[in-house]
Design a protein around this motif. Sequence first.
Motif, short mmCIF file in Angstrom:
data_model
loop_
_atom_site.label_atom_id
_atom_site.label_comp_id
_atom_site.label_asym_id
_atom_site.label_seq_id
_atom_site.Cartn_x
_atom_site.Cartn_y
_atom_site.Cartn_z
N GLU A 42 0.81 -1.22 0.00
CA GLU A 42 0.00 0.00 0.00
C GLU A 42 0.84 1.27 0.00
O GLU A 42 0.35 2.34 0.40
CB GLU A 42 -0.96 -0.01 1.20
CG GLU A 42 -1.90 -1.20 1.18
CD GLU A 42 -2.89 -1.17 2.33
OE1 GLU A 42 -2.82 -0.24 3.14
OE2 GLU A 42 -3.73 -2.08 2.40
N LYS A 43 2.06 1.18 -0.46
CA LYS A 43 2.90 2.36 -0.58
C LYS A 43 3.45 2.47 -1.99
O LYS A 43 3.49 1.48 -2.73
CB LYS A 43 4.05 2.31 0.43
CG LYS A 43 3.63 2.46 1.88
CD LYS A 43 4.82 2.64 2.79
CE LYS A 43 4.39 2.88 4.23
NZ LYS A 43 5.56 3.07 5.12
N ALA A 44 3.86 3.66 -2.34
CA ALA A 44 4.44 3.87 -3.66
C ALA A 44 5.84 3.27 -3.73
O ALA A 44 6.53 3.11 -2.71
CB ALA A 44 4.50 5.36 -3.97
N ARG A 45 6.25 2.93 -4.95
CA ARG A 45 7.59 2.44 -5.14
C ARG A 45 8.58 3.58 -4.89
O ARG A 45 8.41 4.68 -5.41
CB ARG A 45 7.76 1.90 -6.57
CG ARG A 45 9.01 1.09 -6.78
CD ARG A 45 8.99 0.41 -8.13
NE ARG A 45 7.86 -0.51 -8.29
CZ ARG A 45 7.71 -1.32 -9.32
NH1 ARG A 45 8.62 -1.34 -10.29
NH2 ARG A 45 6.66 -2.12 -9.38
N GLU A 46 9.61 3.28 -4.10
CA GLU A 46 10.54 4.34 -3.73
C GLU A 46 11.98 3.96 -4.07
O GLU A 46 12.34 2.79 -4.10
CB GLU A 46 10.45 4.63 -2.22
CG GLU A 46 10.88 3.50 -1.33
CD GLU A 46 10.92 3.88 0.14
OE1 GLU A 46 10.63 5.04 0.49
OE2 GLU A 46 11.27 3.01 0.97
N PHE A 47 12.76 5.00 -4.29
CA PHE A 47 14.17 4.83 -4.60
C PHE A 47 14.92 4.32 -3.38
O PHE A 47 14.68 4.74 -2.25
CB PHE A 47 14.74 6.18 -5.04
CG PHE A 47 16.24 6.21 -5.14
CD1 PHE A 47 17.00 6.81 -4.17
CD2 PHE A 47 16.87 5.61 -6.21
CE1 PHE A 47 18.38 6.85 -4.25
CE2 PHE A 47 18.25 5.63 -6.31
CZ PHE A 47 19.01 6.26 -5.32
N VAL A 48 15.88 3.41 -3.64
CA VAL A 48 16.74 2.89 -2.58
C VAL A 48 18.20 3.26 -2.83
O VAL A 48 18.86 3.86 -2.01
CB VAL A 48 16.60 1.37 -2.44
CG1 VAL A 48 17.58 0.83 -1.39
CG2 VAL A 48 15.17 0.97 -2.09
N ALA A 49 18.70 2.86 -4.01
CA ALA A 49 20.12 3.07 -4.32
C ALA A 49 20.31 3.05 -5.83
O ALA A 49 19.50 2.47 -6.56
CB ALA A 49 20.98 1.99 -3.67
N ALA A 50 21.38 3.68 -6.27
CA ALA A 50 21.70 3.68 -7.70
C ALA A 50 23.20 3.80 -7.88
O ALA A 50 23.92 4.30 -7.00
CB ALA A 50 20.99 4.82 -8.43
N MET A 51 23.65 3.34 -9.05
CA MET A 51 25.06 3.43 -9.39
C MET A 51 25.17 3.83 -10.85
O MET A 51 24.48 3.28 -11.71
CB MET A 51 25.75 2.08 -9.15
CG MET A 51 27.19 2.02 -9.61
SD MET A 51 28.00 0.47 -9.16
CE MET A 51 28.51 0.84 -7.49
N SER A 52 26.04 4.77 -11.13
CA SER A 52 26.24 5.22 -12.50
C SER A 52 26.84 4.10 -13.34
O SER A 52 27.39 3.13 -12.81
CB SER A 52 27.16 6.44 -12.52
OG SER A 52 28.44 6.09 -11.99
N TRP A 53 26.77 4.26 -14.65
CA TRP A 53 27.24 3.22 -15.55
C TRP A 53 28.71 2.91 -15.33
O TRP A 53 29.13 1.77 -15.49
CB TRP A 53 27.00 3.65 -17.00
CG TRP A 53 27.84 4.81 -17.42
CD1 TRP A 53 27.55 6.13 -17.28
CD2 TRP A 53 29.14 4.76 -18.02
NE1 TRP A 53 28.58 6.91 -17.75
CE2 TRP A 53 29.56 6.09 -18.21
CE3 TRP A 53 29.98 3.73 -18.40
CZ2 TRP A 53 30.79 6.40 -18.78
CZ3 TRP A 53 31.21 4.04 -18.97
CH2 TRP A 53 31.60 5.36 -19.16
N SER A 54 29.48 3.91 -14.95
CA SER A 54 30.91 3.71 -14.74
C SER A 54 31.22 3.10 -13.38
O SER A 54 32.34 2.64 -13.14
CB SER A 54 31.64 5.05 -14.85
OG SER A 54 31.26 5.90 -13.77
N GLY A 55 30.23 3.13 -12.51
CA GLY A 55 30.45 2.66 -11.14
C GLY A 55 31.09 3.71 -10.26
O GLY A 55 31.32 3.47 -9.08
#
Length: 124
Positions: A42-55
């Motif tokens: 019952e909650k919206a999808r939320e951002f957790v973590a991300a990594m750029s293409w280069s790392g």
Amino acid sequence: QVQLVESGGGLVQAGGSLRLSCAASGRTLSSYSMGWFRQAPEKAREFVAAMSWSGGTTYYTDSVKGRFTISRDNAKNTVYLQMNSLKSEDTAVYYCAATRSHFTLRYRSAYNDWGQGTQVTVSS
């Protein structure tokens, strides 16, 4: 288009750890920025973590900083999310996503390809 399959979810006690994997096929991930999102009931999808293409650049939502680590192994075409010191509020379905964008990686709209998700349940 890249196909993504998450694994590694499960039931863990509070304070425990899990490592999620996101295996890609159809494209090599080396040219994609990658993200992890989660959706609790019952909650919206939320951002957790991300990594750029280069790392070279990583992003985390405040609630997971110091506990979660995103990493990638381009040779295995796989992205990981190491989750430590888990809390009950981390309970959700976790999704990985891919984008050729190098910007706005905190936003769902930046991503074109999504996995089906893996359930993480943290018991208190």
